[in-house]
Design a protein around this motif. Sequence first.
Motif, PDB file in Angstrom:
ATOM      1  N   ARG A 126      18.120  42.974  -0.930  1.00  0.00           N
ATOM      2  CA  ARG A 126      17.594  41.635  -0.693  1.00  0.00           C
ATOM      3  C   ARG A 126      18.146  40.997   0.582  1.00  0.00           C
ATOM      4  O   ARG A 126      17.527  40.094   1.156  1.00  0.00           O
ATOM      5  CB  ARG A 126      17.826  40.721  -1.897  1.00  0.00           C
ATOM      6  N   SER A 127      19.288  41.456   1.080  1.00  0.00           N
ATOM      7  CA  SER A 127      19.843  40.886   2.313  1.00  0.00           C
ATOM      8  C   SER A 127      19.178  41.446   3.557  1.00  0.00           C
ATOM      9  O   SER A 127      19.432  40.979   4.659  1.00  0.00           O
ATOM     10  CB  SER A 127      21.354  41.128   2.380  1.00  0.00           C
ATOM     11  N   GLY A 128      18.309  42.455   3.382  1.00  0.00           N
ATOM     12  CA  GLY A 128      17.576  43.003   4.517  1.00  0.00           C
ATOM     13  C   GLY A 128      18.271  44.173   5.167  1.00  0.00           C
ATOM     14  O   GLY A 128      19.281  44.689   4.676  1.00  0.00           O
ATOM     15  N   TYR A 129      17.699  44.593   6.304  1.00  0.00           N
ATOM     16  CA  TYR A 129      18.256  45.725   7.036  1.00  0.00           C
ATOM     17  C   TYR A 129      19.050  45.211   8.231  1.00  0.00           C
ATOM     18  O   TYR A 129      18.617  44.251   8.874  1.00  0.00           O
ATOM     19  CB  TYR A 129      17.118  46.652   7.500  1.00  0.00           C
TER      20      TYR A 129
ATOM     21  N   GLY B  38      11.412  38.153   5.263  1.00  0.00           N
ATOM     22  CA  GLY B  38      12.799  38.020   5.685  1.00  0.00           C
ATOM     23  C   GLY B  38      13.141  38.888   6.882  1.00  0.00           C
ATOM     24  O   GLY B  38      12.358  39.062   7.814  1.00  0.00           O
ATOM     25  N   SER B  39      14.344  39.472   6.835  1.00  0.00           N
ATOM     26  CA  SER B  39      14.810  40.277   7.969  1.00  0.00           C
ATOM     27  C   SER B  39      14.256  41.692   7.962  1.00  0.00           C
ATOM     28  O   SER B  39      14.563  42.482   8.858  1.00  0.00           O
ATOM     29  CB  SER B  39      16.345  40.322   7.967  1.00  0.00           C
ATOM     30  N   TRP B  40      13.429  42.021   6.962  1.00  0.00           N
ATOM     31  CA  TRP B  40      12.823  43.359   6.945  1.00  0.00           C
ATOM     32  C   TRP B  40      11.726  43.479   7.985  1.00  0.00           C
ATOM     33  O   TRP B  40      11.385  44.580   8.403  1.00  0.00           O
ATOM     34  CB  TRP B  40      12.248  43.655   5.555  1.00  0.00           C
ATOM     35  N   CYS B  41      11.134  42.381   8.373  1.00  0.00           N
ATOM     36  CA  CYS B  41       9.944  42.425   9.219  1.00  0.00           C
ATOM     37  C   CYS B  41      10.208  41.940  10.639  1.00  0.00           C
ATOM     38  O   CYS B  41      11.131  41.168  10.891  1.00  0.00           O
ATOM     39  CB  CYS B  41       8.829  41.582   8.602  1.00  0.00           C
TER      40      CYS B  41
END
Length: 473
Positions: free
Chosen positions: A105-108, A454-457
Amino acid sequence: MAMLLKKVWESVSNRATSFSSSSIDSVTTPLSYTESSSSLGAFDRLPIDVVLQIVRLVGPKDAARLSVVCKSWRPLVSDNRLWIYFLQNYHDTWDSVFFVETHLRSGYPIQTFSSPITELSFMRIYGQRVQVPGAVIVDGGSGHCKYGWSKNACPSGRSATFLEFGNIESPMYSRLQHFFATIYSRMQVKASAHPIVVSLPLCHYDDTESARASRRQLKDAIYTALFDMNVPAVCAINQATLALYAAQRTSGIVVNIGFQVTSVVPILHGKVMRTVGVEVMGVGALKVTGFLREQMQQNNLNFESLHTVHTLKENLCYVAADYEAELYKDTQASFEVPGEGWFTLSKERFKTGEVLFQPCIAGVCAMGLQQAVALCMDHCHAAELTEDDAWFKTIVLSGGTACLPGLAERLEKELHGLLPPSISNGIRVISPPYGADSAWIGAKLIGNLSTFPGSWCVRKKQFRRKSRFTLAW
């Protein structure tokens, strides 16, 4: 039961009548609510587990209203057990929901620690997941593409991959635009309406400058094609990493049996360890299916197409635990292919999968699967990237051919024979968790995350500004 549910609302209503509507609105902030009583009314006489069972019947929407209207119900309604139950009945399996919400959930890049369950509010997570708009999921694959909607259980359609789509002599950008436009048209979705998660085959395996440049070039072509179609946000992750997520792991070795080749990919915290080395074996699904076709032709078994051979491979073939011993067994079995009738195979059933371990029987000069994986594990051990070797001892199989029965057990057995105990102890080989759709499912899990996009994209503005961003390639 109807009377019990009625009592829930009566209990809440009795405590809500003394408050104005503005006061009710303010209880969304817990500190603003000043009711001293913690009684649940008529429900005080019931065990808490029984009350939870009753609130489950109310459903998530009304359960959330209970916590807003009445402070005394708030601790009960926000109980993680209640919302875990609701999440278990929502889109994805509970195991996969728990994995992604505690690890991804915190992203990559992936955090090296997971969130303790005591620090998570699954009531909040449920609310966030409901609000996630969903994403278009496209698994580029290496043999064919699978596409669909993240809120669905499985892909809704298949097509040729972007590498084979349209005129192969056309520029890559043109082919990509045609490819994605066709996918959106088939799904009847506007490109500008939703984010997209794209799963791509691992390519340009080396850690050399030329390989890095090739990956950047492909990445730029994909992002340019999608952003020119006004896609709001794009997440692109390689197929191996997504197969690992589908197996609820962030670290391990993924054995991806692709269309043309098999790649052995070490992944640590979601990042492909190209510095350690990706092993590539020159045998893929096409060669395995082709070898079965050759055996059938030699035995005068007539068939109409390669699809028939592929169907027989999926339904009759397996990997022998002991190849030499299997040669002396009666292994005959039959299967009916719709439209073509019955086919009977014998030794072809296990000889087909043996190509992965002994490529020479199909006339291919290449190392066997067990040797490629053992070499990768040896490199991981020598690299000393972590304090212990546990991270690379989970081996996840990926791809349709990797679903052959007996493959995981045979590979594990071979690795124990090839590697010293210091490396082989604790090895676990996992069959494709969702069959041929594992990478698509991994992408779907990302698309349904409570924090997605979020930070995935990457957004269009980020890409246009050429800002620095990190992707799981």
